[in-house]
Design a protein around this motif. Structure first.
Motif, PDB file in Angstrom:
ATOM      1  N   ILE A  37      13.552  26.194  66.364  1.00 13.68           N
ATOM      2  CA  ILE A  37      13.995  27.605  65.969  1.00 13.68           C
ATOM      3  C   ILE A  37      15.618  27.378  65.485  1.00 13.68           C
ATOM      4  N   VAL A  38      16.431  26.648  65.773  1.00  8.15           N
ATOM      5  CA  VAL A  38      17.734  26.643  65.321  1.00  8.15           C
ATOM      6  C   VAL A  38      17.785  25.884  63.788  1.00  8.15           C
ATOM      7  N   VAL A  39      16.887  24.980  63.655  1.00  6.45           N
ATOM      8  CA  VAL A  39      16.666  24.386  62.384  1.00  6.45           C
ATOM      9  C   VAL A  39      16.230  25.131  61.357  1.00  6.45           C
ATOM     10  N   GLY A  40      15.204  25.982  61.845  1.00 10.10           N
ATOM     11  CA  GLY A  40      14.589  26.974  61.114  1.00 10.10           C
ATOM     12  C   GLY A  40      15.519  28.016  60.554  1.00 10.10           C
ATOM     13  N   ALA A  41      16.253  28.419  61.496  1.00 10.36           N
ATOM     14  CA  ALA A  41      17.164  29.464  60.984  1.00 10.36           C
ATOM     15  C   ALA A  41      18.119  28.946  59.951  1.00 10.36           C
ATOM     16  N   ALA A  42      18.340  27.770  60.336  1.00 10.91           N
ATOM     17  CA  ALA A  42      19.511  27.269  59.071  1.00 10.91           C
ATOM     18  C   ALA A  42      18.834  26.929  57.790  1.00 10.91           C
ATOM     19  N   PHE A  43      17.540  26.203  57.730  1.00  8.04           N
ATOM     20  CA  PHE A  43      16.750  26.300  56.706  1.00  8.04           C
ATOM     21  C   PHE A  43      16.896  27.676  55.859  1.00  8.04           C
ATOM     22  N   VAL A  44      16.640  28.963  56.437  1.00  4.01           N
ATOM     23  CA  VAL A  44      16.620  30.224  55.797  1.00  4.01           C
ATOM     24  C   VAL A  44      17.987  30.528  55.478  1.00  4.01           C
ATOM     25  N   PHE A  45      19.137  30.476  56.314  1.00  5.65           N
ATOM     26  CA  PHE A  45      20.148  30.920  56.136  1.00  5.65           C
ATOM     27  C   PHE A  45      21.540  29.913  55.415  1.00  5.65           C
ATOM     28  N   SER A  46      21.475  28.629  55.985  1.00  3.31           N
ATOM     29  CA  SER A  46      22.500  27.690  55.578  1.00  3.31           C
ATOM     30  C   SER A  46      21.803  26.416  55.487  1.00  3.31           C
ATOM     31  N   PRO A  47      20.903  26.042  54.416  1.00  5.26           N
ATOM     32  CA  PRO A  47      20.170  24.892  54.338  1.00  5.26           C
ATOM     33  C   PRO A  47      20.951  23.726  53.930  1.00  5.26           C
ATOM     34  N   GLU A  48      22.209  24.034  53.337  1.00  6.89           N
ATOM     35  CA  GLU A  48      23.312  23.113  52.899  1.00  6.89           C
ATOM     36  C   GLU A  48      24.000  22.531  54.154  1.00  6.89           C
ATOM     37  N   ALA A  49      24.126  23.121  55.228  1.00  7.66           N
ATOM     38  CA  ALA A  49      24.401  22.560  56.496  1.00  7.66           C
ATOM     39  C   ALA A  49      23.652  21.239  56.859  1.00  7.66           C
ATOM     40  N   LEU A  50      22.297  21.453  56.502  1.00  8.42           N
ATOM     41  CA  LEU A  50      21.290  20.554  57.070  1.00  8.42           C
ATOM     42  C   LEU A  50      21.237  19.232  55.978  1.00  8.42           C
ATOM     43  N   HIS A  51      21.922  19.211  54.604  1.00  6.01           N
ATOM     44  CA  HIS A  51      21.667  18.520  53.759  1.00  6.01           C
ATOM     45  C   HIS A  51      22.630  17.925  52.932  1.00  6.01           C
ATOM     46  N   ASN A  52      23.747  17.702  53.744  1.00  6.88           N
ATOM     47  CA  ASN A  52      25.065  16.953  53.142  1.00  6.88           C
ATOM     48  C   ASN A  52      25.520  17.807  52.161  1.00  6.88           C
ATOM     49  N   GLY A  53      25.552  19.319  52.399  1.00  7.98           N
ATOM     50  CA  GLY A  53      26.190  20.221  51.398  1.00  7.98           C
ATOM     51  C   GLY A  53      25.198  20.630  50.018  1.00  7.98           C
ATOM     52  N   TYR A  54      23.951  19.977  50.005  1.00 10.84           N
ATOM     53  CA  TYR A  54      23.264  20.514  48.808  1.00 10.84           C
ATOM     54  C   TYR A  54      22.573  21.984  49.089  1.00 10.84           C
ATOM     55  N   LYS A  55      22.946  22.821  48.065  1.00 12.95           N
ATOM     56  CA  LYS A  55      22.352  24.137  48.234  1.00 12.95           C
ATOM     57  C   LYS A  55      21.169  24.125  47.346  1.00 12.95           C
ATOM     58  N   PRO A  56      19.946  24.840  47.857  1.00 11.88           N
ATOM     59  CA  PRO A  56      18.778  24.846  46.789  1.00 11.88           C
ATOM     60  C   PRO A  56      19.243  25.876  45.800  1.00 11.88           C
ATOM     61  N   ALA A  57      18.659  25.901  44.526  1.00 15.76           N
ATOM     62  CA  ALA A  57      18.642  26.686  43.376  1.00 15.76           C
ATOM     63  C   ALA A  57      18.283  27.965  43.875  1.00 15.76           C
ATOM     64  N   PRO A  58      18.696  28.955  43.180  1.00 18.56           N
ATOM     65  CA  PRO A  58      18.095  30.348  43.637  1.00 18.56           C
ATOM     66  C   PRO A  58      16.618  30.267  42.723  1.00 18.56           C
ATOM     67  N   GLY A  59      15.616  31.419  43.405  1.00 14.32           N
ATOM     68  CA  GLY A  59      14.417  31.350  42.928  1.00 14.32           C
ATOM     69  C   GLY A  59      13.419  30.659  43.828  1.00 14.32           C
ATOM     70  N   MET A  60      12.485  29.796  43.250  1.00 15.37           N
ATOM     71  CA  MET A  60      11.399  29.003  43.920  1.00 15.37           C
ATOM     72  C   MET A  60      12.148  27.833  45.053  1.00 15.37           C
ATOM     73  N   GLU A  61      13.088  27.403  44.542  1.00 17.35           N
ATOM     74  CA  GLU A  61      13.546  26.315  45.653  1.00 17.35           C
ATOM     75  C   GLU A  61      14.095  26.914  46.912  1.00 17.35           C
ATOM     76  N   SER A  62      14.843  28.103  46.766  1.00 11.87           N
ATOM     77  CA  SER A  62      15.519  28.779  47.873  1.00 11.87           C
ATOM     78  C   SER A  62      14.067  29.518  48.582  1.00 11.87           C
ATOM     79  N   TYR A  63      13.178  29.902  47.869  1.00 14.88           N
ATOM     80  CA  TYR A  63      11.990  30.548  48.558  1.00 14.88           C
ATOM     81  C   TYR A  63      11.267  29.313  49.541  1.00 14.88           C
ATOM     82  N   ALA A  64      11.097  28.174  48.929  1.00 12.58           N
ATOM     83  CA  ALA A  64      10.450  27.198  49.458  1.00 12.58           C
ATOM     84  C   ALA A  64      11.348  26.604  50.715  1.00 12.58           C
ATOM     85  N   PHE A  65      12.576  26.635  50.494  1.00 12.14           N
ATOM     86  CA  PHE A  65      13.438  26.442  51.839  1.00 12.14           C
ATOM     87  C   PHE A  65      13.210  27.542  52.988  1.00 12.14           C
ATOM     88  N   GLU A  66      13.111  28.695  52.619  1.00 11.75           N
ATOM     89  CA  GLU A  66      12.839  29.709  53.480  1.00 11.75           C
ATOM     90  C   GLU A  66      11.490  29.942  54.254  1.00 11.75           C
TER      91      GLU A  66
END
Length: 153
Positions: A37-66
């Motif tokens: 649940i916590v990781v899922g929320a992080a994938f939606v709201f702050s995926p960069e916290a899980l991936h060494n600062g990598y921020k998904p691009a707006p659009g399909m990439e962010s959509y896939a993370f969400e």
């Protein structure tokens, strides 16, 4: 006195230890559900916290993370609601074992296909360990869980 000691030994081996082990496995299953649940929320709201600062691009990439984040939240909720269900525990073994294997590849720098070649997979270490622990826990809980079959008279 020997009869009392024999009774205590039987009680501990046949009742106390299995009950405590089952309770501990269920507790760890709940911890795994909370992790999802916590990781899922992080994938939606702050995926960069899980991936060494990598921020998904707006659009399909962010959509896939969400989408993945939402799936994690729902798997965590289902696991929490059915933490002792043998069928859910079986799927939880698969979920965690597959994730542990996949994260091992990412951490080791081994791409199973070119599209997922990642230069620095160090971010995968913590979830790799977590999923490994939860896979073993789920397997033990599955093996100890009673069958879900309904008895008919």
């Amino acid at each position: 006195l020997p009869n009392i000691l024999a009774f205590i030994e039987i009680f501990v081996r046949r009742i106390a230890i299995p009950v405590l082990l089952e309770a501990m496995l269920t507790l760890v299953t709940y911890v795994g559900a909370l992790f999802e649940i916590v990781v899922g929320a992080a994938f939606v709201f702050s995926p960069e916290a899980l991936h060494n600062g990598y921020k998904p691009a707006p659009g399909m990439e962010s959509y896939a993370f969400e989408l993945f984040g939402i799936a994690c939240v729902f798997w965590g909720l289902l696991t929490a609601c059915k933490a002792t269900d043998k069928a859910i525990l079986a799927f939880n073994v698969l979920w965690n074992a597959i994730w542990a294997a996949y994260l091992y590849l990412i951490f080791s720098g081994i791409a199973w296909r070119p599209q997922v070649a990642i230069e620095d997979g160090s971010f995968a270490f913590v979830p790799l360990i977590a999923h490994g622990v939860f896979a073993v826990n789920s397997l033990l809980a599955f093996l100890m869980a009673p069958s879900n079959k309904v008895k008919t008279s």
